[in-house]
Design an enzyme around this catalytic site. Structure first.
Site, PDB file in Angstrom:
ATOM      1  N   ARG A 227    -127.720 -19.322  46.377  1.00 22.44           N
ATOM      2  CA  ARG A 227    -126.629 -20.264  46.142  1.00 22.44           C
ATOM      3  C   ARG A 227    -125.486 -19.932  47.091  1.00 22.44           C
ATOM      4  NH1 ARG A 227    -129.827 -22.935  44.079  1.00 22.44           N
ATOM      5  NH2 ARG A 227    -129.875 -23.889  42.014  1.00 22.44           N
ATOM      6  N   GLU A 256    -121.908 -28.154  49.276  1.00 22.10           N
ATOM      7  CA  GLU A 256    -123.061 -28.831  49.867  1.00 22.10           C
ATOM      8  C   GLU A 256    -122.868 -30.337  49.718  1.00 22.10           C
ATOM      9  OE1 GLU A 256    -126.701 -27.398  48.191  1.00 22.10           O
ATOM     10  OE2 GLU A 256    -126.327 -25.352  48.835  1.00 22.10           O
ATOM     11  N   HIS A 275    -130.535 -27.101  52.209  1.00 25.57           N
ATOM     12  CA  HIS A 275    -131.040 -26.729  50.875  1.00 25.57           C
ATOM     13  C   HIS A 275    -132.463 -27.252  50.662  1.00 25.57           C
ATOM     14  CE1 HIS A 275    -129.597 -25.525  46.591  1.00 25.57           C
ATOM     15  NE2 HIS A 275    -130.883 -25.248  46.766  1.00 25.57           N
TER      16      HIS A 275
HETATM   17  C1  GLV Z   1    -132.993 -24.841  44.048  1.00 20.12           C
HETATM   18  O1  GLV Z   1    -132.027 -24.404  44.616  1.00 20.12           O
HETATM   19  C2  GLV Z   1    -133.382 -24.427  42.744  1.00 20.12           C
HETATM   20  O2  GLV Z   1    -132.602 -23.735  42.061  1.00 20.12           O
HETATM   21  O3  GLV Z   1    -134.486 -24.786  42.338  1.00 20.12           O
END
Ligand code: GLV
Ligand code: GLV
Length: 310
Positions: A227, A256, A275
């Site tokens: 994160r 983001e 991401h």
């Molecule tokens: C993606 O970042 C997730 O937490 O699955």
């Protein structure tokens, strides 16, 4: 029949199982439902299937009197106020395991890309700067035999460690509740690559701050597929600019997306991907299945297969 609001189109066939049992509304746009829309839809819903870009806080839950189940399409659930959900008797589920390998693969792809300067190499061909075979340019870092520090040895951290064995890397990791490990400072001092795999919690917010970056080796590369908020971005920008560390590869940022003009967008020796840790067809279709299984259970007031509250 319950009413479910699904905040985005999801890959794979599993949503049909939800449609067979319940009324299902799907938000079909590319961007998330704005907060007011989420409140309006949530107000009528018995179940929500949310993404990590949907903020589920106490204020939203106050608008959702019928809600019994929230199924988050992610392994991380820091977008959800778990306490607020639990105190209202709402079950919350996530989608672990099915995305472990995909995310570990991406962490390793970023590690290799940063070490061998792939973005710069690809760009040099694109702009016509491939003049000849050059002995001293560009010179990346050796991955084989290097030391990899894993911060957060959970499912994904372990899967990254397994991949590192193939490269005969020395693997260090931080302590967990289940195993011994290095204190973070020692790991940062000794690692050529530092890869983050801890969840975002109040304890890990800005875990990698100015002081932590200063403890890293001048050639070291930071990889973040966890994160964005685990890394202090202002401190990272400084560390990249003044050469405190060698480079960074981020699949997650804060915020983001990184807005145009954000200082990190122009930082040197930085790779940013949007991401995509779990973004394989197989992983995302399995996530849909798990998220649907969680929601179906929660709506029937059964324990979810992957429930994160009691
Ligand atoms: C993606 O970042 C997730 O937490 O699955
Ligand atoms: C490089 O291409 C080599 O043959 O060493």
């Amino acid at each position: 029949m319950a009413l479910c609001f699904v905040t985005r189109q999801l890959p794979g066939p599993a949503l049909d199982q939800l449609r067979a049992a319940h009324d299902v509304e799907v938000w079909t746009e590319r961007l998330p439902p704005p907060p007011a829309e989420l409140r309006a839809r949530g107000a009528r819903a018995d179940g929500l299937l949310t993404l990590l870009s949907d903020r589920v806080d106490a204020e939203l839950l106050d608008h959702c009197p019928r809600l019994k189940a929230i199924s988050n399409y992610a392994v991380g659930y820091d977008n959800i106020d778990l306490e607020a959900a639990t105190s209202r008797g709402i079950r919350v589920g996530n989608t672990p395991e099915v995305l472990t390998d995909a995310t570990a693969d991406l962490a390793f792809a970023l590690l290799l890309a940063a070490a061998r300067m792939l973005p710069q190499a690809i760009e040099s061909v694109r702009v016509g700067d491939w003049l000849t075979w050059e002995p001293g340019h560009p010179l990346g870092h050796e991955v084989h035999g290097a030391t990899l520090g894993i911060v957060g040895l959970g499912r994904i951290g372990r899967a990254v460690a397994q991949r590192a064995q193939g490269f005969e890397m020395t693997v260090l990791h931080t302590r967990t509740s289940m195993s011994t490990g290095e204190p973070l400072e020692l790991l940062l001092e000794q690692s050529d690559f530092v890869s983050l795999h801890c969840p975002l919690t109040p304890q890990t917010h800005h875990l990698i701050d100015r002081a932590a970056l200063a403890q890293m080796r001048p050639n070291a590369i930071l990889i973040n597929t966890a994160r964005g908020q685990i890394v202090d971005h202002a401190a990272l920008r400084e560390a990249l600019t003044d050469g405190t560390i060698g480079g960074a590869a981020l699949d997650v940022t804060d915020p983001e997306p990184l807005p145009a003009g954000h200082p990190l967008r122009s930082a040197p020796n930085l790779i940013v991907t949007p991401h995509i840790g779990s973004a394989t067809r197989v992983a995302r279709e399995r996530m849909t299945q798990l998220a649907v299984d969680n929601l179906l259970a929660g709506l029937e007031d059964r324990q979810m297969p992957h429930q994160v509250n009691r």
